[in-house]
Scaffold this motif. Structure first.
Motif, PDB file in Angstrom:
ATOM      1  N   ARG A 103       0.831  -1.212   0.000  1.00 48.67           N
ATOM      2  CA  ARG A 103       0.000   0.000   0.000  1.00 48.67           C
ATOM      3  C   ARG A 103       0.866   1.263   0.000  1.00 48.67           C
ATOM      4  O   ARG A 103       0.545   2.240  -0.665  1.00 48.67           O
ATOM      5  N   LEU A 104       1.975   1.229   0.756  1.00 44.42           N
ATOM      6  CA  LEU A 104       2.877   2.384   0.788  1.00 44.42           C
ATOM      7  C   LEU A 104       3.553   2.584  -0.568  1.00 44.42           C
ATOM      8  O   LEU A 104       3.678   3.709  -1.054  1.00 44.42           O
ATOM      9  N   LEU A 105       4.010   1.484  -1.174  1.00 48.13           N
ATOM     10  CA  LEU A 105       4.729   1.596  -2.444  1.00 48.13           C
ATOM     11  C   LEU A 105       3.822   1.997  -3.597  1.00 48.13           C
ATOM     12  O   LEU A 105       4.266   2.655  -4.542  1.00 48.13           O
ATOM     13  N   THR A 106       2.548   1.608  -3.555  1.00 46.88           N
ATOM     14  CA  THR A 106       1.640   1.944  -4.650  1.00 46.88           C
ATOM     15  C   THR A 106       1.033   3.334  -4.500  1.00 46.88           C
ATOM     16  O   THR A 106       0.350   3.797  -5.405  1.00 46.88           O
ATOM     17  N   SER A 107       1.271   3.989  -3.364  1.00 50.02           N
ATOM     18  CA  SER A 107       0.751   5.349  -3.210  1.00 50.02           C
ATOM     19  C   SER A 107       1.485   6.283  -4.179  1.00 50.02           C
ATOM     20  O   SER A 107       2.676   6.143  -4.419  1.00 50.02           O
ATOM     21  N   LYS A 108       0.786   7.215  -4.722  1.00 52.75           N
ATOM     22  CA  LYS A 108       1.342   8.136  -5.726  1.00 52.75           C
ATOM     23  C   LYS A 108       2.019   9.311  -5.043  1.00 52.75           C
ATOM     24  O   LYS A 108       1.594  10.449  -5.159  1.00 52.75           O
ATOM     25  N   ASP A 109       3.071   9.038  -4.305  1.00 55.19           N
ATOM     26  CA  ASP A 109       3.779  10.088  -3.590  1.00 55.19           C
ATOM     27  C   ASP A 109       5.133  10.314  -4.244  1.00 55.19           C
ATOM     28  O   ASP A 109       5.887   9.373  -4.478  1.00 55.19           O
ATOM     29  N   SER A 110       5.450  11.565  -4.529  1.00 61.58           N
ATOM     30  CA  SER A 110       6.701  11.879  -5.218  1.00 61.58           C
ATOM     31  C   SER A 110       7.919  11.752  -4.303  1.00 61.58           C
ATOM     32  O   SER A 110       9.046  11.764  -4.783  1.00 61.58           O
ATOM     33  N   ARG A 111       7.692  11.598  -2.999  1.00 62.01           N
ATOM     34  CA  ARG A 111       8.816  11.468  -2.069  1.00 62.01           C
ATOM     35  C   ARG A 111       9.387  10.054  -2.049  1.00 62.01           C
ATOM     36  O   ARG A 111      10.436   9.830  -1.454  1.00 62.01           O
ATOM     37  N   ILE A 112       8.718   9.100  -2.699  1.00 58.93           N
ATOM     38  CA  ILE A 112       9.208   7.722  -2.751  1.00 58.93           C
ATOM     39  C   ILE A 112       9.988   7.558  -4.050  1.00 58.93           C
ATOM     40  O   ILE A 112       9.463   7.800  -5.139  1.00 58.93           O
ATOM     41  N   ASN A 113      11.253   7.136  -3.947  1.00 63.00           N
ATOM     42  CA  ASN A 113      12.058   6.962  -5.156  1.00 63.00           C
ATOM     43  C   ASN A 113      11.906   5.539  -5.706  1.00 63.00           C
ATOM     44  O   ASN A 113      11.155   4.728  -5.173  1.00 63.00           O
ATOM     45  N   LYS A 114      12.618   5.225  -6.772  1.00 67.71           N
ATOM     46  CA  LYS A 114      12.471   3.942  -7.454  1.00 67.71           C
ATOM     47  C   LYS A 114      12.900   2.763  -6.592  1.00 67.71           C
ATOM     48  O   LYS A 114      12.428   1.645  -6.775  1.00 67.71           O
ATOM     49  N   GLU A 115      13.823   2.998  -5.655  1.00 69.41           N
ATOM     50  CA  GLU A 115      14.296   1.919  -4.784  1.00 69.41           C
ATOM     51  C   GLU A 115      13.336   1.639  -3.632  1.00 69.41           C
ATOM     52  O   GLU A 115      13.578   0.746  -2.833  1.00 69.41           O
ATOM     53  N   GLY A 116      12.275   2.426  -3.523  1.00 73.52           N
ATOM     54  CA  GLY A 116      11.312   2.219  -2.446  1.00 73.52           C
ATOM     55  C   GLY A 116      11.707   2.911  -1.158  1.00 73.52           C
ATOM     56  O   GLY A 116      11.323   2.479  -0.073  1.00 73.52           O
ATOM     57  N   VAL A 117      12.458   3.994  -1.275  1.00 77.94           N
ATOM     58  CA  VAL A 117      12.890   4.749  -0.093  1.00 77.94           C
ATOM     59  C   VAL A 117      12.088   6.051  -0.030  1.00 77.94           C
ATOM     60  O   VAL A 117      12.044   6.816  -0.994  1.00 77.94           O
ATOM     61  N   LEU A 118      11.449   6.270   1.113  1.00 75.63           N
ATOM     62  CA  LEU A 118      10.698   7.508   1.349  1.00 75.63           C
ATOM     63  C   LEU A 118      11.662   8.527   1.939  1.00 75.63           C
ATOM     64  O   LEU A 118      12.338   8.260   2.930  1.00 75.63           O
ATOM     65  N   ILE A 119      11.755   9.701   1.305  1.00 69.65           N
ATOM     66  CA  ILE A 119      12.658  10.754   1.770  1.00 69.65           C
ATOM     67  C   ILE A 119      11.820  11.966   2.182  1.00 69.65           C
ATOM     68  O   ILE A 119      11.081  12.529   1.376  1.00 69.65           O
ATOM     69  N   ILE A 120      11.947  12.321   3.447  1.00 67.22           N
ATOM     70  CA  ILE A 120      11.224  13.483   3.970  1.00 67.22           C
ATOM     71  C   ILE A 120      12.262  14.518   4.374  1.00 67.22           C
ATOM     72  O   ILE A 120      13.179  14.229   5.147  1.00 67.22           O
ATOM     73  N   LYS A 121      12.120  15.729   3.852  1.00 65.52           N
ATOM     74  CA  LYS A 121      13.033  16.813   4.194  1.00 65.52           C
ATOM     75  C   LYS A 121      12.284  17.812   5.072  1.00 65.52           C
ATOM     76  O   LYS A 121      11.306  18.419   4.643  1.00 65.52           O
ATOM     77  N   ALA A 122      12.738  17.952   6.297  1.00 66.90           N
ATOM     78  CA  ALA A 122      12.098  18.846   7.257  1.00 66.90           C
ATOM     79  C   ALA A 122      13.020  20.021   7.534  1.00 66.90           C
ATOM     80  O   ALA A 122      14.110  19.844   8.076  1.00 66.90           O
ATOM     81  N   GLN A 123      12.593  21.222   7.141  1.00 68.62           N
ATOM     82  CA  GLN A 123      13.411  22.416   7.364  1.00 68.62           C
ATOM     83  C   GLN A 123      12.550  23.616   7.707  1.00 68.62           C
ATOM     84  O   GLN A 123      12.956  24.753   7.542  1.00 68.62           O
ATOM     85  N   GLN A 124      11.381  23.353   8.238  1.00 73.52           N
ATOM     86  CA  GLN A 124      10.447  24.436   8.532  1.00 73.52           C
ATOM     87  C   GLN A 124      10.867  25.236   9.758  1.00 73.52           C
ATOM     88  O   GLN A 124      10.650  26.445   9.817  1.00 73.52           O
ATOM     89  N   PHE A 125      11.477  24.574  10.729  1.00 77.29           N
ATOM     90  CA  PHE A 125      11.807  25.237  11.987  1.00 77.29           C
ATOM     91  C   PHE A 125      13.284  25.607  12.041  1.00 77.29           C
ATOM     92  O   PHE A 125      14.090  25.126  11.266  1.00 77.29           O
TER      93      PHE A 125
END
Length: 137
Positions: A55-77
């Motif tokens: 379910r995570l891999l089939t979600s249409k999220d641009s933060r997931i790369n081809k290797e199946g790694v979710l990358i979140i960049k947090a720089q708001q604070f």
């Protein structure tokens, strides 16, 4: 241990955190301090169940790369600790949203009383409309 929900939790070694310099304006301090956080979560190598991984891999999220790694960049604070907390919250929200399964809708029938009321309303409406016709003297 990272708790996502009451039945989903992740080990600490499954999430990789890197401190990087934040982009954008920030004054003199921005070039010296690494306050932004890169959170990397390998979905395929995680301890989640196979259905949850799918379910995570089939979600249409641009933060997931081809290797199946979710990358979140947090720089708001401005502080690294707040950005780390923000990254974990975003990871938690992403997993909860992707693994949420809606209840299947079962067909139901209206009750006898509801059907009777509906028919009574239709007959009453029909009587009202029939009285609107031309009056024959």
């Amino acid at each position: 241990m990272i708790f996502i929900s009451h039945n989903i939790s992740l080990d600490d070694h499954e999430v990789e955190l890197n401190a990087i310099r934040a982009q954008g304006a920030g004054g003199q301090n921005v070039n010296k301090v690494s306050s932004a956080i890169h959170l990397r979560f390998n979905i395929r190598a995680s301890s989640l169940s196979d259905s949850q991984k799918q379910r995570l891999l089939t979600s249409k999220d641009s933060r997931i790369n081809k290797e199946g790694v979710l990358i979140i960049k947090a720089q708001q604070f401005r502080t690294q600790e707040k950005n780390k907390t923000d990254a974990f919250e975003r990871l938690q929200q992403f997993i909860i949203n992707a693994t949420h399964v809606n209840k299947t809708r079962r067909l139901s029938k209206p009750s006898k009383n509801a059907r009777r009321k509906r028919m009574d309303q239709k007959t009453q409406r029909g009587r009202t409309k029939s009285l609107r016709g031309k009056v024959d003297f």
